[in-house]
Each structure stands twice: as structure tokens, then as C-alpha cells.
Design a protein around this motif. Structure first.
Motif, PDB file in Angstrom:
ATOM      1  N   HIS A 535      -1.499  -3.981 -13.256  1.00 50.52           N
ATOM      2  CA  HIS A 535      -0.626  -4.647 -12.290  1.00 50.52           C
ATOM      3  C   HIS A 535      -0.388  -6.088 -12.717  1.00 50.52           C
ATOM      4  CE1 HIS A 535      -4.798  -5.231 -10.830  1.00 50.52           C
ATOM      5  NE2 HIS A 535      -4.384  -6.419 -10.487  1.00 50.52           N
ATOM      6  N   THR A 540       3.208  -4.111  -5.535  1.00 47.07           N
ATOM      7  CA  THR A 540       4.132  -3.069  -5.987  1.00 47.07           C
ATOM      8  C   THR A 540       4.284  -1.950  -4.964  1.00 47.07           C
ATOM      9  OG1 THR A 540       2.289  -2.115  -7.238  1.00 47.07           O
ATOM     10  CG2 THR A 540       3.827  -3.496  -8.440  1.00 47.07           C
ATOM     11  N   ASP A 554      13.358   2.439  -7.303  1.00 52.08           N
ATOM     12  CA  ASP A 554      11.945   2.088  -7.477  1.00 52.08           C
ATOM     13  C   ASP A 554      11.719   1.263  -8.735  1.00 52.08           C
ATOM     14  OD1 ASP A 554      11.578   3.638  -5.265  1.00 52.08           O
ATOM     15  OD2 ASP A 554      10.468   5.236  -6.281  1.00 52.08           O
ATOM     16  N   CYS A 557      10.655  -2.358  -9.138  1.00 47.58           N
ATOM     17  CA  CYS A 557       9.287  -2.759  -8.787  1.00 47.58           C
ATOM     18  C   CYS A 557       8.310  -2.601  -9.945  1.00 47.58           C
ATOM     19  CB  CYS A 557       8.794  -1.933  -7.596  1.00 47.58           C
ATOM     20  SG  CYS A 557       9.833  -2.064  -6.121  1.00 47.58           S
ATOM     21  N   GLU A 558       8.768  -2.015 -11.053  1.00 45.69           N
ATOM     22  CA  GLU A 558       7.858  -1.756 -12.168  1.00 45.69           C
ATOM     23  C   GLU A 558       7.469  -3.060 -12.859  1.00 45.69           C
ATOM     24  OE1 GLU A 558       9.862   0.992 -14.693  1.00 45.69           O
ATOM     25  OE2 GLU A 558       9.407   2.739 -13.418  1.00 45.69           O
ATOM     26  N   VAL A 599       5.433   2.984 -11.262  1.00 45.37           N
ATOM     27  CA  VAL A 599       4.827   2.826  -9.944  1.00 45.37           C
ATOM     28  C   VAL A 599       4.922   4.107  -9.124  1.00 45.37           C
ATOM     29  CG1 VAL A 599       5.169   0.331  -9.856  1.00 45.37           C
ATOM     30  CG2 VAL A 599       7.006   1.867  -9.069  1.00 45.37           C
ATOM     31  N   GLU A 600       5.473   5.174  -9.739  1.00 41.84           N
ATOM     32  CA  GLU A 600       5.517   6.473  -9.069  1.00 41.84           C
ATOM     33  C   GLU A 600       5.296   7.559 -10.109  1.00 41.84           C
ATOM     34  OE1 GLU A 600       8.129   8.963  -9.281  1.00 41.84           O
ATOM     35  OE2 GLU A 600       9.083   7.872 -10.929  1.00 41.84           O
ATOM     36  N   SER A 605       5.107   7.824  -4.730  1.00 46.88           N
ATOM     37  CA  SER A 605       4.754   6.414  -4.890  1.00 46.88           C
ATOM     38  C   SER A 605       3.236   6.301  -5.012  1.00 46.88           C
ATOM     39  CB  SER A 605       5.244   5.608  -3.684  1.00 46.88           C
ATOM     40  OG  SER A 605       4.873   4.255  -3.798  1.00 46.88           O
ATOM     41  N   PHE A 607       1.108   3.418  -5.282  1.00 51.43           N
ATOM     42  CA  PHE A 607       0.290   2.278  -4.877  1.00 51.43           C
ATOM     43  C   PHE A 607       0.470   1.902  -3.408  1.00 51.43           C
ATOM     44  CE2 PHE A 607       0.942   1.812  -9.459  1.00 51.43           C
ATOM     45  CZ  PHE A 607      -0.385   1.809  -9.880  1.00 51.43           C
TER      46      PHE A 607
END
Length: 656
Positions: A535, A540, A554, A557-558, A599-600, A605, A607
Motif C-alpha cells: 500500500h 484504498t 476502481d 485507486c490502484e 485493489v480488487e 474489492s 481492502f
């Protein structure tokens, strides 16, 4: 008392640094101390008015609270009302639930108690709480409830005796800061007992009548100049601290008192603070303070990513515009008894406040209107393993069998693996041994000031309990260790052997982890360390949930791989160091490619927040990679020899 324009100038000097601080401008690292300036001003003005009216026999408690209602309620209720539609549009269910709590807490004069309770480990970011700033209003309102009654009780004693009583309470309150800062830093920050001394200094100044002091020529210039310098120095040099308020708060409090006492129109400081631009800002300072936090918070909620400096500059301009409008068309009319009588003020305040309270209870009671979108609510559901009740438990109460085979030991980064292990093997015989913030070290504990002075010893005692538990339960064969690790490295010191604090270093943490792993091996346990998830410090999990709420992809957000390596570089050094001797499992190779980290996984998802797996994420990862088999095989094999395709990769220097 007669109008003093320099006090409005001082209000401007208080509110602008608060805005700059909350906007993240580093120039005023101590800009939060502007609230302390407000406290002293409030104590001074309120006491001046009450003391004068008691002295001439005109004081009325009803009229006093009428003035407070006229001054505080209309603009506050307007800000609450305007915040509601934006909360409904841009908040996730958990955030709306928290907003609902703050909505009714504000109107019960108790938001400081709410935010004291909201400082827990898994609570949402305070930057996203639109009504966070009302904690200081609650402190003042609580002061207004008790202090006038105290002065009424003391009205028959001499002024000198009244002053002595107030000064004694000031001393007691300041002493409270030293106690609470070590026991409960959040209580120290938010609650009246440790803030009373700041208001009390202003009150004592009013009772002393500093303006009547016979000072030699030039002394007021010097003293007011020293006061202004102390305020500005506090803004520039006082850092955020778990021990605030305390000794570092003294300069800004005494500096404000000196300015109030001696910066009259015939001094340079008085003339400076009486400049029209400063006075104009001071006049709208209450509305400006009220608007800034909701404007910033909702902008952050809508932006998802960070807001650049120029964005905050525009937001500050918006705050000034809103502040002028609410001052001109809300504050001013309600302060005029000819426009609104006492009954109208109390009635409108009661009606609007009751509506806000009812709506707040509605948001809270419905878990943030969760029925609107249960899927969004589940995205950030924390992975708590065998339950929240299992935090800091070291016995079979938190086990799936009276004869567990696997122990999961560490902080919350160990706990978030439990759901995944169970998903991969539903009949696993497992015991959860996890304490928030407390990694699996036999000889180290993090010193985290916000958790209180005694917390490191609590962590050390817990790990000692775990050690005894493991020795007493020989059915346990495998021990899965995990920790965020950064809580040890981000603080200046760590507690060693439960007795002494030493400077925190990568080598100290590596040696501490080796000590635990060596002890486990020597006592017949097979252990593996699971590295923390990759991270970059951003939330995230919240980013993904908000992106889905707003219809954004999404992928925004990576975290970039280079940012992950930079943010966690010391953690990665510790993990790579122990990987040379002991089995280590990392998620880096699976979650990250050459550019970024996902993040998925398969639409799920992963986190909850900045790095913890959500409940769904832990189960998805557990099933996809068969946590149970992967961890057990890693624990049974040599750290450098085992790399089996299709399972979680071990950590190696190539991952760095």
C-alpha cells in the motif's frame, strides 16, 4: 463592555491559521492552535460581561442564554442543514451513520464526547467528518453551562476570592492535561476538564481587570508585542502531539492573554489588529470557522483523490464567500432583538435543533440508510476474524476448537488473515491471538502516544500471555505471524524487554522478529511470517467504495508500485532481511505488476482501508490461494528452497 476592534483582529489571527492548517499548508504546522486563541477570547469576553452584570445587579441567566442562542445557533443550524443533502449524495453508509451521530451530538452540545469516542483504531478519517470542528463549540457551550452558575454562587464573596477560585480551577485543569495526556490523549484533546484552563485564563484576566493596571510607559507595547510573537511562534513551530494541550499550549494561551490585556488602540499591536481587513475577517470569523470543515470534507469526499494546493485555495475563497453571506443574512438579523424576539429565537432554535436531532437519529438508527445500497456497505466491512471480542484475548475463547492446530498471532494484520484461512478450510482448528497495533514480538512493543502512556506495557504483557498460552497448548503445531510493522518504525522509540525505550531502527525490528521466530522454532512450532499488504498510505478500500458510489473506475485507486516501495521501504527491508532465514509469504508478486498494485480480485474489492483486507477481500484471497495450505506448506519448508507455482510466492529480494 465597549467594542474593541483589535479583538476582532485577534479572531482573524485565530481563524485563518486554522483554515490553512486544515487545508494542509505546511507554513502553519501549528495552525490548530488558533482554536486555543478562540478559547481564551471566549473566556475573557463572557466573564467580562457576566461579572459586570452581576456587579451592577442586571445579570439574568435567561438573557445570557438568549444571547448565546442568538450568537451561536442560527449559523450552526444553517451549516448543519446545508450539509445534509451533500452527505446523502456523497457519503457511504458508514460515513452517513457517523454523520448522523454528529448531527444529533452537535445539537446536544456533546460533539466533543462523540469525537473523543471516534478516535479508535478503525474509525473513519477525521478529514472526512463535516462536523468534526464542532467539538470546540461543544467545549465552549459546556463552559457556558457551568461557569455563569459558578460566578453566581461566588457573587457574595470578594472579587479577590472569586479570582483565587478561578485560578485554582485553572491550575487543576492544567494538571489534568498532564494526567489525561498519558492515560487518554483523545480525552485530553477533546474534553472540557483539560480545556477549562484556557477559557479560565481569559476569565481570570477579565476578573483581574488588566486594563486598569498602572504600567510604566512602553510596557503595554512590550507585553502586547511578546503576546503576538508567542501566538505566531506557536503557529509556526508547535507540532501536532498526543500530549496537546499541555506545556506546548502555554505560549499561545498566555500570548493571547497578553494581547487581550495590553493591545489597545494606543499600541502598535492594537493598531495592527485594528486594520480594517483583519477586523472584517474577525467579524465573520465564527461563520468562517463553521463553514471551512464541511467545505473541505465534502470536497475530499467528492474528489476521491487528494486535492491540490490550488484546489484548497479556491475552497478557502468559497469559505469566505459563504461566511460573509451567513454573517450578513443569518447572524446579523438574529442578533437584533427588534427583528426576532426572545420567544422566536428560542422557538426557532428548538424546532430546527429537534429536526436535526431526529434526522441524526434516523441516519444512525438505519446504519446510514444502509438499505439504499447494502453492497457498498459490505465493501469496507472489516475483517475481524472470530469477532471484535477477540481483540487482546489469549485463550481458547477465541478458537474454533478446544485443540487448535494453527495459531494466528500478531496485530490487526494478523487478524485480517483469519477469515481467509477459514474460507480456505472451513473445519480448520485455529486460535486467534491478535491485539490491535501489537505485533508478534517477544521483546518489543511500539510506543504510540495517542494510545496512552501505559499502552506499550499492555502490549508487552499481552505477548507474554501469548507465549505462555502457546507453551500450554501443545496441540498447536503451526504459528502464522503477521504485523503492519510500520507502527514500530514511524515512532521515535520502541519499548524493549518491557522496561526501556530505545530508538526505533530497522535492524532492531528485524532482530526482534528473528527472536520471536527463533523462540518458536526452539519450542517445536513451525512458523511463517505473512508480510503486510502492499500500500501507499492512501485509504484504498474507501477509495474503491467511493469510486463505485460515484460511478468511477476502481483503477484510479490502484497505488503505483514505485509509491508502494517508497512508502513502505523500511518495512520491506525488515521483511527481506528475515526472509533470508525464515519462511515469509508476501502478496506483492500477485497483487502488483511492473506499474501498479491491484485493489480488487475477480470483481471483489479487497481492502477495508489503507491495507487491511475487508471481510470479503480476506475470504476471496483465502479461497483463491488456499491460505491454509499455502501458510502450512510455507511453515514446513525452507525459506530459500520452496517456490511452488500456483501458490502465494515467498518473499525474495527481487520483490524489492
Amino acid at each position: 463592555m465597549h467594542y474593541r476592534p483589535e479583538i476582532d483582529g485577534l479572531r482573524a489571527l485565530a481563524v485563518v491559521p486554522v483554515l490553512l492548517f486544515h487545508a494542509g499548508f505546511g507554513l502553519v504546522a501549528g495552525g490548530f492552535a488558533g482554536v486555543d486563541v478562540f478559547f481564551v477570547i471566549s473566556g475573557f469576553l463572557i466573564t467580562s460581561i457576566i461579572h459586570s452584570e452581576i456587579h451592577d445587579g442586571s445579570f439574568s441567566i435567561v438573557r445570557f442564554y438568549e444571547r448565546r442562542a442568538r450568537r451561536l445557533a442560527p449559523a450552526l443550524l444553517l451549516v448543519c442543514a446545508v450539509s445534509i443533502p451533500f452527505a446523502l449524495l456523497w457519503m457511504l453508509p458508514q460515513e452517513l451513520n457517523t454523520f448522523g451521530k454528529s448531527l444529533y451530538a452537535v445539537n446536544f452540545f456533546a460533539s466533543n464526547f462523540l469525537f473523543w469516542d471516534q478516535t479508535g483504531y478503525f474509525e473513519p478519517s477525521t478529514d472526512l467528518m463535516p462536523l468534526l470542528h464542532t467539538w470546540s463549540l461543544a467545549v465552549e457551550e459546556q463552559f457556558y453551562l457551568v461557569f455563569p452558575l459558578l460566578l453566581l454562587v461566588l457573587r457574595r464573596v470578594s472579587a479577590a476570592t472569586t479570582l483565587k477560585v478561578v485560578l485554582a480551577l485553572v491550575a487543576l485543569s492544567f494538571a489534568m492535561t498532564q494526567l489525561l495526556a498519558r492515560v487518554d490523549p483523545a480525552a485530553n484533546f477533546y474534553l472540557l476538564p483539560s480545556r477549562f484552563w484556557e477559557l479560565g485564563i481569559g476569565a481570570a484576566l477579565a476578573l483581574m481587570g488588566a486594563a486598569r493596571l498602572d504600567l510604566a510607559k512602553g510596557r503595554p507595547e512590550l507585553l502586547s508585542g511578546l503576546g503576538l510573537a508567542a501566538i505566531i511562534a506557536s503557529y509556526l513551530f508547535v507540532p501536532e502531539s498526543a500530549f496537546y494541550p499541555g506545556f506546548t499550549t502555554v505560549p499561545v494561551v498566555l500570548g493571547t492573554a497578553l494581547v487581550l490585556a495590553f493591545a489597545h488602540g494606543d499600541t502598535a499591536v492594537g493598531r495592527l489588529l485594528s486594520l480594517k481587513p483583519l477586523v472584517a475577517i474577525g467579524l465573520i470569523s465564527y461563520s468562517l470557522y463553521l463553514w471551512h470543515q464541511p467545505v473541505f470534507a465534502f470536497a475530499r469526499l467528492r474528489a476521491i483523490d487528494g486535492i491540490p494546493a490550488e484546489g484548497y485555495a479556491l475552497l478557502i475563497a468559497l469559505c469566505f464567500a459563504l461566511a460573509y453571506l451567513s454573517w450578513r443574512f443569518v447572524e446579523q438579523p438574529f442578533r437584533n432583538p427588534k427583528r426576532f424576539g426572545r420567544g422566536a429565537v428560542f422557538g426557532a432554535t428548538l424546532a430546527a435543533g429537534s429536526a436535526a436531532i431526529a434526522l441524526g437519529f434516523g441516519f444512525d438508527g438505519s446504519d446510514g440508510l444502509v438499505a439504499r445500497n447494502r453492497e457498498l456497505a459490505q465493501l469496507t466491512q472489516p475483517s475481524v476474524g472470530l469477532g471484535k471480542k477477540c481483540d487482546a484475548v489469549a485463550d481458547l475463547a477465541c478458537a474454533t476448537s478446544p485443540k487448535p492446530e494453527v495459531a494466528v498471532w500478531g496485530d490487526s494484520f494478523a487478524r485480517h488473515l483469519v477469515d481467509g484461512v477459514i474460507a480456505s478450510k472451513p473445519d480448520v482448528r485455529l486460535v486467534q491471538l491478535a491485539k490491535n497495533n501489537c505485533g508478534p514480538f517477544l521483546n518489543l512493543a511500539p510506543v504510540v502516544p495517542r494510545l496512552g502512556r501505559n499502552w506499550p506495557q499492555d502490549c508487552a504483557r499481552y505477548n507474554d500471555d501469548v507465549r505462555r498460552f502457546l507453551l500450554a497448548n501443545r496441540s498447536i503445531r503451526y504459528v502464522v505471524l503477521s504485523s503492519q510493522l510500520s507502527q514500530y518504525l514511524q515512532q521515535e522509540t520502541v519499548l524493549v524487554d518491557g522496561r526501556k525505550e530505545m530508538r526505533s531502527e530497522v535492524s532492531l525490528l528485524s532482530d526482534g522478529l528473528r527472536t520471536t521466530l527463533a523462540w518458536l522454532k526452539a519450542n517445536g512450532f513451525e512458523a511463517v511470517f505473512v508480510a503486510p499488504t502492499p500500500h501507499d498510505g492512501r485509504d484504498t478500500g474507501l477509495c474503491v467504495a467511493r469510486a463505485r458510489l460515484l460511478g468511477e473506475p476502481d483503477q484510479r485507486c490502484e497505488p503505483a508500485l514505485k509509491d508502494v516501495r517508497k512508502y513502505d521501504q523500511d518495512v520491506l527491508k525488515v521483511v527481506a532481511d528475515i526472509a533470508d532465514e525464515y519462511p515469509v509469504v508476501s502478496f506483492m508478486n500477485y497483487l502488483c505488476d511492473a506499474d501498479s498494485c491491484k485493489v480488487e480480485d475477480k470483481g471483489v474489492s479487497l481492502f477495508e482501508d489503507f491495507g487491511h483486507f475487508s471481510e470479503q477481500g480476506s475470504r476471496q484471497m483465502g479461497r483463491a490461494f488456499d491460505f491454509y495450505r499455502s501458510f502450512i506448506q510455507a511453515a514446513e519448508r525452507d525459506a530459500l528452497s520452496w517456490r511452488e507455482p500456483g501458490t502465494l510466492p515467498l518473499f525474495g529480494s527481487a520483490d524489492l
